[in-house]
Scaffold this motif. Sequence first.
Motif, PDB file in Angstrom:
ATOM      1  N   THR A 165      42.975  18.744 114.485  1.00 29.74           N
ATOM      2  CA  THR A 165      42.441  17.618 113.719  1.00 29.74           C
ATOM      3  C   THR A 165      42.077  18.075 112.303  1.00 29.74           C
ATOM      4  OG1 THR A 165      41.557  16.678 115.756  1.00 29.74           O
ATOM      5  CG2 THR A 165      40.675  15.820 113.699  1.00 29.74           C
ATOM      6  N   LEU A 167      40.105  16.982 108.669  1.00 29.90           N
ATOM      7  CA  LEU A 167      39.171  16.114 107.965  1.00 29.90           C
ATOM      8  C   LEU A 167      39.384  16.300 106.466  1.00 29.90           C
ATOM      9  CD1 LEU A 167      36.693  14.210 107.750  1.00 29.90           C
ATOM     10  CD2 LEU A 167      35.240  16.251 107.902  1.00 29.90           C
ATOM     11  N   GLU A 169      38.081  15.370 102.809  1.00 24.64           N
ATOM     12  CA  GLU A 169      36.900  14.851 102.119  1.00 24.64           C
ATOM     13  C   GLU A 169      37.184  14.744 100.623  1.00 24.64           C
ATOM     14  OE1 GLU A 169      33.066  16.550 104.216  1.00 24.64           O
ATOM     15  OE2 GLU A 169      34.568  18.136 104.053  1.00 24.64           O
ATOM     16  N   THR A 280      41.653  12.566 109.625  1.00 21.56           N
ATOM     17  CA  THR A 280      40.594  11.638 109.216  1.00 21.56           C
ATOM     18  C   THR A 280      40.224  11.895 107.761  1.00 21.56           C
ATOM     19  OG1 THR A 280      38.840  13.133 109.965  1.00 21.56           O
ATOM     20  CG2 THR A 280      39.677  11.538 111.560  1.00 21.56           C
ATOM     21  N   THR A 282      37.141  10.767 104.514  1.00 22.18           N
ATOM     22  CA  THR A 282      35.892  10.111 104.138  1.00 22.18           C
ATOM     23  C   THR A 282      35.509  10.466 102.709  1.00 22.18           C
ATOM     24  OG1 THR A 282      33.548   9.825 104.698  1.00 22.18           O
ATOM     25  CG2 THR A 282      34.492  12.010 105.054  1.00 22.18           C
ATOM     26  N   TYR A 300      31.385  14.767 114.595  1.00 21.65           N
ATOM     27  CA  TYR A 300      31.523  15.519 113.336  1.00 21.65           C
ATOM     28  C   TYR A 300      32.198  16.866 113.597  1.00 21.65           C
ATOM     29  CZ  TYR A 300      30.227  18.476 109.376  1.00 21.65           C
ATOM     30  OH  TYR A 300      30.261  19.366 108.328  1.00 21.65           O
ATOM     31  N   LEU A 303      35.878  16.526 114.424  1.00 23.11           N
ATOM     32  CA  LEU A 303      36.698  16.241 113.242  1.00 23.11           C
ATOM     33  C   LEU A 303      36.859  17.453 112.351  1.00 23.11           C
ATOM     34  CD1 LEU A 303      35.196  12.798 112.105  1.00 23.11           C
ATOM     35  CD2 LEU A 303      37.132  13.188 113.633  1.00 23.11           C
ATOM     36  N   HIS A 304      35.873  18.330 112.370  1.00 18.87           N
ATOM     37  CA  HIS A 304      35.758  19.399 111.377  1.00 18.87           C
ATOM     38  C   HIS A 304      36.520  20.666 111.777  1.00 18.87           C
ATOM     39  CE1 HIS A 304      33.662  21.574 108.085  1.00 18.87           C
ATOM     40  NE2 HIS A 304      33.493  20.348 107.626  1.00 18.87           N
ATOM     41  N   SER A 307      39.107  21.496 107.498  1.00 17.59           N
ATOM     42  CA  SER A 307      38.534  20.648 106.453  1.00 17.59           C
ATOM     43  C   SER A 307      39.229  20.900 105.120  1.00 17.59           C
ATOM     44  CB  SER A 307      37.039  20.934 106.323  1.00 17.59           C
ATOM     45  OG  SER A 307      36.489  20.174 105.258  1.00 17.59           O
TER      46      SER A 307
END
Length: 472
Positions: A165, A167, A169, A280, A282, A300, A303-304, A307
């Motif tokens: 996964t 994430l 940002e 994902t 954000t 969290y 997802l992390h 990153s």
Amino acid sequence: MKRTILIAEDEEKMRRILEVNLQDQYHVLLAKDGAEALEQFKENEINLLLTDLRMPGKDGLSLLHDVKRLRPEVPVILITAYGTIESAISAMKEGATDYLLKPIKMEEVERVIQRALLQADLLDENRKLKEEIKSFYGIDTLISKHPKMIEIMGMIQQIADSKATVLIEGESGTGKELVARAIHFNSQRGGFPFIVVNSSAIPRELLESELFGYEKGAFTGAMRRKIGSFELAHRGTLFLDEIGEMPKELQVKVLRAMEGYRFMRVGGTEEIDVDVRFITATHRDLKEAVEAGEFREDLYYRLHVISIKLPPLRERKEDIPLLVSHFIEKHKREVKDRPLEISEKALTVLINYGWPGNVRELENCILRAMLLARSSRIETEDLPEEVRGEGGRETFVVPKTNEELRRVKWQLKRRVEEEVEEAFLKEALKRNRGNITKAALDVGMDRRQFQNLIRKHRVVVKDFKGEASSHS
């Protein structure tokens, strides 16, 4: 141009019949056995192979294996007797396109060949389309020379084929979806669906059914079954954008689905297994959201795994000239007869602006300027007022030594002189409707002096033809 068909047949009479009947439509090559056919295949650009299954030496099945190893996209049609039909069916499982039963009928041969070539064309078109999509969303679409972005590009290549996964940002407009698409289309999942769900754009009461789907009769108005995004993304990628805005009561269901790769539709009773890669994104600080009790800590950490933090455009201003050129090139087809360059002064204004909307805002700004530009290139006055206001203010590093002070003062003085000179030049041309001789006389300069100024400031004289200043 005729397609080339290779016929491998040990019976000379059958070879001749096939050649005579097919040569008007196709360029036909003949081989008396599998070994000769393989040599012909290696030496020519073959579009289809028609081969007998039973031949002395190298038979049709062995030839099929070699052809599929060399060029798997080439359709292979087998000719077989009724007694060997099981072998033909077995061959189809190994890559043969179709088979014909002896005694063959030419109408059937022609129909099977046409169908096989059409199927090959469709597969080729599909492959090219996938390659085009990959190039459109590939790593090359991330325009940057900033060290952080170059590091991110390298990371995309490293993680693309992983199922881990990701994430992403970053502030709004930094290109989070572009990065997600680059990961997907550079992976082995690139030929399968890339499904986007924006948690902030869907009403919270509809988000669960959007993600998981629902069964007929699950609630009032559910007249038929709906397939959700988790299911639609099977074998591909599910991109959950703005996941920080997801309602907390739904987060636990999403966590369970992400951990087990299984879920139930709303109103359903059976679990559905899926093979999905999750990406994902954000614009929020999720760690702060966890501390504030607005985001589940367990989700969290799920997802992390990997990153990626995208820097805002204001932190990579060296990319602005590259991005401006890219956007002008990108939009030139839809904005015909519009400027294909930007003045140095306008570019400086863009570099000085803070870009709260990041790359998205810059692209919209360039498209607007191309549409509204009053000359053959984008000038400062073609930019939005808020960009001109902030970006037009001169910026400089506060000097720390006397030498730096002298250099900064000289630079600022030179900028002001050039601005005044350019404004003086344009005003003279406006007053005299673009007539260089009249403008030079008007300001008390000889024509050559005036032309030197025009070249220095790259002023397009034709833009002033027929235009008179209100001051005249």
